[in-house]
Write a protein that holds these residues in place. Structure first.
Motif, PDB file in Angstrom:
ATOM      1  N   LEU A 165       0.872  -1.442  -0.014  1.00 26.79           N
ATOM      2  CA  LEU A 165       0.093  -0.110  -0.132  1.00 26.79           C
ATOM      3  C   LEU A 165       0.782   1.534  -0.071  1.00 26.79           C
ATOM      4  O   LEU A 165       0.243   2.221  -1.019  1.00 26.79           O
ATOM      5  CB  LEU A 165      -1.107  -0.010   1.241  1.00 26.79           C
ATOM      6  CG  LEU A 165      -1.920  -1.229   0.744  1.00 26.79           C
ATOM      7  CD1 LEU A 165      -2.822  -0.637   2.506  1.00 26.79           C
ATOM      8  CD2 LEU A 165      -3.046  -0.353  -0.080  1.00 26.79           C
ATOM      9  N   LEU A 166       1.978   1.577   1.234  1.00 26.85           N
ATOM     10  CA  LEU A 166       3.043   2.542   0.718  1.00 26.85           C
ATOM     11  C   LEU A 166       3.264   2.412  -0.706  1.00 26.85           C
ATOM     12  O   LEU A 166       3.517   3.785  -0.650  1.00 26.85           O
ATOM     13  CB  LEU A 166       3.538   2.447   1.692  1.00 26.85           C
ATOM     14  CG  LEU A 166       3.075   2.594   3.884  1.00 26.85           C
ATOM     15  CD1 LEU A 166       4.390   1.977   4.100  1.00 26.85           C
ATOM     16  CD2 LEU A 166       3.001   4.139   3.344  1.00 26.85           C
ATOM     17  N   ILE A 167       3.741   1.902  -1.061  1.00 24.12           N
ATOM     18  CA  ILE A 167       4.571   1.485  -2.177  1.00 24.12           C
ATOM     19  C   ILE A 167       3.625   2.276  -3.552  1.00 24.12           C
ATOM     20  O   ILE A 167       3.485   2.611  -4.708  1.00 24.12           O
ATOM     21  CB  ILE A 167       4.891   0.252  -2.165  1.00 24.12           C
ATOM     22  CG1 ILE A 167       6.697  -0.289  -1.786  1.00 24.12           C
ATOM     23  CG2 ILE A 167       5.632   0.540  -4.183  1.00 24.12           C
ATOM     24  CD1 ILE A 167       6.957  -1.468  -2.697  1.00 24.12           C
ATOM     25  N   GLN A 168       2.232   1.559  -4.002  1.00 26.70           N
ATOM     26  CA  GLN A 168       0.946   1.947  -4.289  1.00 26.70           C
ATOM     27  C   GLN A 168       0.639   3.363  -4.066  1.00 26.70           C
ATOM     28  O   GLN A 168       0.009   3.194  -5.411  1.00 26.70           O
ATOM     29  CB  GLN A 168       0.416   0.735  -4.994  1.00 26.70           C
ATOM     30  CG  GLN A 168       0.861  -0.697  -5.273  1.00 26.70           C
ATOM     31  CD  GLN A 168       1.486  -0.319  -6.628  1.00 26.70           C
ATOM     32  OE1 GLN A 168       0.594  -0.011  -7.035  1.00 26.70           O
ATOM     33  NE2 GLN A 168       2.271  -1.265  -6.713  1.00 26.70           N
ATOM     34  N   SER A 169       0.687   3.672  -3.366  1.00 22.23           N
ATOM     35  CA  SER A 169      -0.180   4.667  -3.032  1.00 22.23           C
ATOM     36  C   SER A 169       0.392   5.961  -3.348  1.00 22.23           C
ATOM     37  O   SER A 169       1.460   6.848  -3.135  1.00 22.23           O
ATOM     38  CB  SER A 169      -0.674   5.141  -1.282  1.00 22.23           C
ATOM     39  OG  SER A 169      -1.176   4.113  -0.562  1.00 22.23           O
ATOM     40  N   ASP A 170       0.172   6.552  -4.446  1.00 25.36           N
ATOM     41  CA  ASP A 170       0.472   8.443  -5.129  1.00 25.36           C
ATOM     42  C   ASP A 170      -0.442   8.675  -5.501  1.00 25.36           C
ATOM     43  O   ASP A 170       0.395  10.111  -6.608  1.00 25.36           O
ATOM     44  CB  ASP A 170       0.853   7.301  -6.343  1.00 25.36           C
ATOM     45  CG  ASP A 170       0.007   6.568  -7.761  1.00 25.36           C
ATOM     46  OD1 ASP A 170      -1.534   6.736  -7.298  1.00 25.36           O
ATOM     47  OD2 ASP A 170       0.208   6.488  -8.593  1.00 25.36           O
ATOM     48  N   GLY A 171      -1.554   9.004  -5.151  1.00 23.63           N
ATOM     49  CA  GLY A 171      -2.504   9.997  -5.196  1.00 23.63           C
ATOM     50  C   GLY A 171      -3.519   9.725  -5.839  1.00 23.63           C
ATOM     51  O   GLY A 171      -4.285  10.397  -6.805  1.00 23.63           O
ATOM     52  N   ARG A 172      -3.004   9.022  -7.203  1.00 21.55           N
ATOM     53  CA  ARG A 172      -3.708   8.810  -8.428  1.00 21.55           C
ATOM     54  C   ARG A 172      -4.799   7.527  -8.259  1.00 21.55           C
ATOM     55  O   ARG A 172      -5.935   7.283  -8.394  1.00 21.55           O
ATOM     56  CB  ARG A 172      -3.468   8.810  -9.490  1.00 21.55           C
ATOM     57  CG  ARG A 172      -2.580   9.908  -9.527  1.00 21.55           C
ATOM     58  CD  ARG A 172      -2.002   9.515 -11.073  1.00 21.55           C
ATOM     59  NE  ARG A 172      -1.213   8.464 -11.074  1.00 21.55           N
ATOM     60  CZ  ARG A 172       0.075   8.161 -11.525  1.00 21.55           C
ATOM     61  NH1 ARG A 172       0.726   9.603 -10.520  1.00 21.55           N
ATOM     62  NH2 ARG A 172       0.899   7.189 -10.853  1.00 21.55           N
ATOM     63  N   ARG A 173      -4.796   6.516  -6.920  1.00 22.45           N
ATOM     64  CA  ARG A 173      -4.798   5.036  -6.999  1.00 22.45           C
ATOM     65  C   ARG A 173      -5.872   5.131  -5.860  1.00 22.45           C
ATOM     66  O   ARG A 173      -5.004   5.479  -4.434  1.00 22.45           O
ATOM     67  CB  ARG A 173      -3.901   4.149  -7.069  1.00 22.45           C
ATOM     68  CG  ARG A 173      -2.996   3.903  -8.254  1.00 22.45           C
ATOM     69  CD  ARG A 173      -1.650   3.264  -7.904  1.00 22.45           C
ATOM     70  NE  ARG A 173      -1.284   2.995  -9.578  1.00 22.45           N
ATOM     71  CZ  ARG A 173      -0.020   3.023  -9.375  1.00 22.45           C
ATOM     72  NH1 ARG A 173       0.972   3.016  -8.081  1.00 22.45           N
ATOM     73  NH2 ARG A 173       0.650   3.564 -10.439  1.00 22.45           N
ATOM     74  N   THR A 174      -6.958   4.435  -5.656  1.00 23.05           N
ATOM     75  CA  THR A 174      -7.628   3.984  -4.995  1.00 23.05           C
ATOM     76  C   THR A 174      -7.695   2.410  -4.110  1.00 23.05           C
ATOM     77  O   THR A 174      -6.641   1.897  -4.109  1.00 23.05           O
ATOM     78  CB  THR A 174      -9.569   3.821  -5.172  1.00 23.05           C
ATOM     79  OG1 THR A 174      -9.612   3.540  -6.007  1.00 23.05           O
ATOM     80  CG2 THR A 174      -9.767   5.029  -5.372  1.00 23.05           C
ATOM     81  N   ALA A 175      -8.130   1.830  -3.096  1.00 28.34           N
ATOM     82  CA  ALA A 175      -7.791   0.510  -2.498  1.00 28.34           C
ATOM     83  C   ALA A 175      -8.196   0.390  -3.673  1.00 28.34           C
ATOM     84  O   ALA A 175      -8.298  -1.283  -3.715  1.00 28.34           O
ATOM     85  CB  ALA A 175      -8.815   0.923  -1.004  1.00 28.34           C
ATOM     86  N   ARG A 176      -9.669   0.346  -4.169  1.00 25.38           N
ATOM     87  CA  ARG A 176     -10.113  -0.455  -5.148  1.00 25.38           C
ATOM     88  C   ARG A 176      -8.527  -0.814  -6.456  1.00 25.38           C
ATOM     89  O   ARG A 176      -8.103  -2.004  -6.834  1.00 25.38           O
ATOM     90  CB  ARG A 176     -11.263   0.533  -5.763  1.00 25.38           C
ATOM     91  CG  ARG A 176     -12.316  -1.180  -7.339  1.00 25.38           C
ATOM     92  CD  ARG A 176     -10.885  -0.279  -8.421  1.00 25.38           C
ATOM     93  NE  ARG A 176     -11.726  -0.975  -9.248  1.00 25.38           N
ATOM     94  CZ  ARG A 176     -11.795  -1.091 -11.138  1.00 25.38           C
ATOM     95  NH1 ARG A 176     -11.161  -0.387 -11.245  1.00 25.38           N
ATOM     96  NH2 ARG A 176     -12.366  -1.880 -11.804  1.00 25.38           N
TER      97      ARG A 176
END
Length: 289
Positions: A165-176
């Motif tokens: 989650l920390l790596i993938q969270s970039d301000g564009r991606r939701t949990a989905r």
């Protein structure tokens, strides 16, 4: 931020619950198309739900392929199919339900369960998950929040899902979005996102804010799928002044997990259902016709 509880009180959730349970009781075989955001399709056989597909949650194939478990045995395959079905229902009720309509000549999907799940039980599970999210310090919805890391952290100090989650969270991606990218069910991803937001490791930023990038230091051999690398570090580069690093020592402990947040814990059970069909069933915009 508005809590998730309003999802449970809206007519859309009541519509879905009423539609599926009534269809299961009165007809039993066939399917319903659920309109809304994200919407989906519910397949029934002998009054039990055997498959649910929604663009709001990864299907069984995605969960297997993205996780590297393409050669699953019969028992594991059933668990994955059940988890995907429950996850799709959760995604639908966490969103917006506009109406339900009976499918014409529905074909049962190839990943349908041999023994289905009771419609009432399935909807109640989704309701409990929404209620569990609502009482968390920072409740989120699968298709709304798009967080970024709030501070510079060494991601090797976190668990596997939290690290992703920390790596993938970039301000564009939701949990989905992250669930699809990592081949995970959307509910546990949503729960972990809420926990990281509540603990201050993630934050939600406005769309107008400067872009935030995550730079990773990778080992020379690269990263293996779902294998923690030996020297992986997420660094948030913010403008104009970088955020200070965390003090030495382990990362602050995250809140305790909510029971049932990481998968299927309930036993399978069937429901009795009536055999009569009272006529063509159709629901639109929350009104039975």
């Amino acid at each position: 931020m508005a809590g998730i509880r309003d999802s449970l009180g809206r007519a859309g959730y009541d519509l879905l619950s009423r539609a599926v349970t009534q269809y299961a009781r009165e007809k039993g075989d066939g399917g319903l198309r659920v309109s809304g955001q994200p919407g989906g399709v519910v397949h029934l056989r002998d009054g039990l739900v055997v498959a649910v597909a929604s663009p709001g949650a990864p299907g069984p194939g995605t969960l297997l392929m993205r996780s590297g478990r393409s050669g699953a045995g019969a028992a594991e395959l059933r668990v994955v199919r059940m988890m995907a079905m429950q996850d799709a229902v959760f995604a639908m009720v966490a969103g917006c339900v506009d109406g339900c309509v009976e499918l014409e000549d529905p074909a049962e999907p190839p990943d349908a369960l041999v023994v289905g799940e009771g419609a009432t039980r399935l909807l109640q599970q989704a309701a409990r998950k929404l209620a569990a999210l609502d009482v968390m310090p920072h409740p989120v919805r699968p298709d709304r929040e798009r967080p970024v890391p709030a501070i510079e952290v060494d991601v090797t100090q976190f668990g596997e899902l939290q690290r992703e989650l920390l790596i993938q969270s970039d301000g564009r991606r939701t949990a989905r979005d992250i669930a699809f990218r990592t081949g995970r069910a959307v509910y546990p991803v949503t729960v972990e996102m809420a926990r990281l937001l509540g603990a201050g490791f993630l934050e939600c930023v406005e769309w107008a804010a400067p872009a935030v990038r995550i730079q990773l230091r990778m080992p020379p051999e690269g990263l293996r799928r779902r294998t923690p690398p030996t020297a992986e570090r997420a660094v948030v580069a913010a403008s104009p002044t970088p955020l200070p690093p965390l003090p030495p020592g382990p990362a602050p402990a995250l809140p305790r997990r909510t029971p049932g947040a990481s998968g299927i814990t309930e036993t399978l059970a069937s429901e009795k259902h009536g055999a009569s069909w009272k006529g063509f069933f159709r629901l639109r915009s929350g009104t039975a016709k």
